[in-house]
Enzyme design. Sequence first.
Site: not given
Length: 406
Positions: A121, A165-166, A176, A249
């Site tokens: 992120d 992701h992390k 995401d 999205g």
Amino acid sequence: MKNSRKHSFMSVLLVCAMAFTSCKVTSQEPSKKEIVISKDMKWSDKMALTLMKRHPESYMLDDAKKPKWDYVHALVLHSIEELNKKNPDPRYKAYIRGYVDELVQEDGTIKTYELDKYNIDLVVPGRLLFAVYDETKQDKYLKAMQLVRKQLTEQPRTASGGFWHKQIYPNQMWLDGLYMGEPFYAQYTLIFENGKSFDDIAKQFELIQQHATDPKTGLLYHAWDESRQMPWADKETGNSPNFWSRALGWYMMALVDVLDYMPKEHPKRAELIKYLNNASAALAKYQDKSGLWYQVTDKGGEKGNYLEASGSSMFAYAFAKGVNKGYLPAKYKKLANKAFDGLTKILIKKVDEDGGITLTNCCQVAGLGGTPYRDGSYEYYVNERKKDNDPKATGPFILAALELNR
């Protein structure tokens, strides 16, 4: 006598202090009054100016109390950066620069950024650095970009080569993460690496497309655990149990944004365009008559499900940009406009006295695993809290408005 002089001196100091305070307040007032939101403005400007008026300093976005290197700020500020390209306004540029300069230090380090957490992120705010460096040529911005690029070099990967992701989510790829990492990666490799990493960028999409796509609906699950160890992961496929519109999205926006940088002659470019078309066709089937999409994409009408702003804004943006760039058939522009109509007529329920607008039905946050544990169930997604004008909705709303010229 001495006491009298002392008293007079203190009185003068007090008057001066009051005068200074008065001057300070007076000098701040015009800057607030500069933001006038007219009903005749386009939706893109209305939303940007609303956010700037509500959050005078850009680090205050999302009601933050202190500066933080964060993906939600990056999303909104990127949308304002795109807005400034189409409708130049020095206030937009200053608002973005304020955030960057609050966080990037003279030596190129970044306040609050912890590379060793390997949280993908935290790559996306790096997108804001390209234009600032291009304009100023100041070394600190280049060093900051190199620092973010270093994270991608060291980011842990699944056995098949996908970015975790992390650090705290081993062997997991989330939809995401494609938006969080790949547009920065693509822009950086184009500008500074002669495009050497485009194959690796395409691979991230290939893996998630191959493993997270549901063959029945064509939709993509929120996340895939290659190890199949997480309690939320299907023991055969490794996928999480539901389709979340915002995750889809993120994926759609990642595709249309990465394609901005991938050269037309690159052999993987056609694949990415195919992924965009496949996902768009699947999503079109689940668009509600209102033009919007539900929080849990394929379960419209089920108890607790609701028409959600962030996913709907993201789809409107990706559809419209996909058509404008020639990746998608023209019919998707109509679907994008229908979605935008839904956003403005159904989810913007009132206009404030100062002209500011509020987008409702924004899911504030959703994820998987962690503490407290998130199981990815239908009940989990529909019961996560909502927040008006959440940045994950307002940023894509501005981007959609720009692509639709609204």
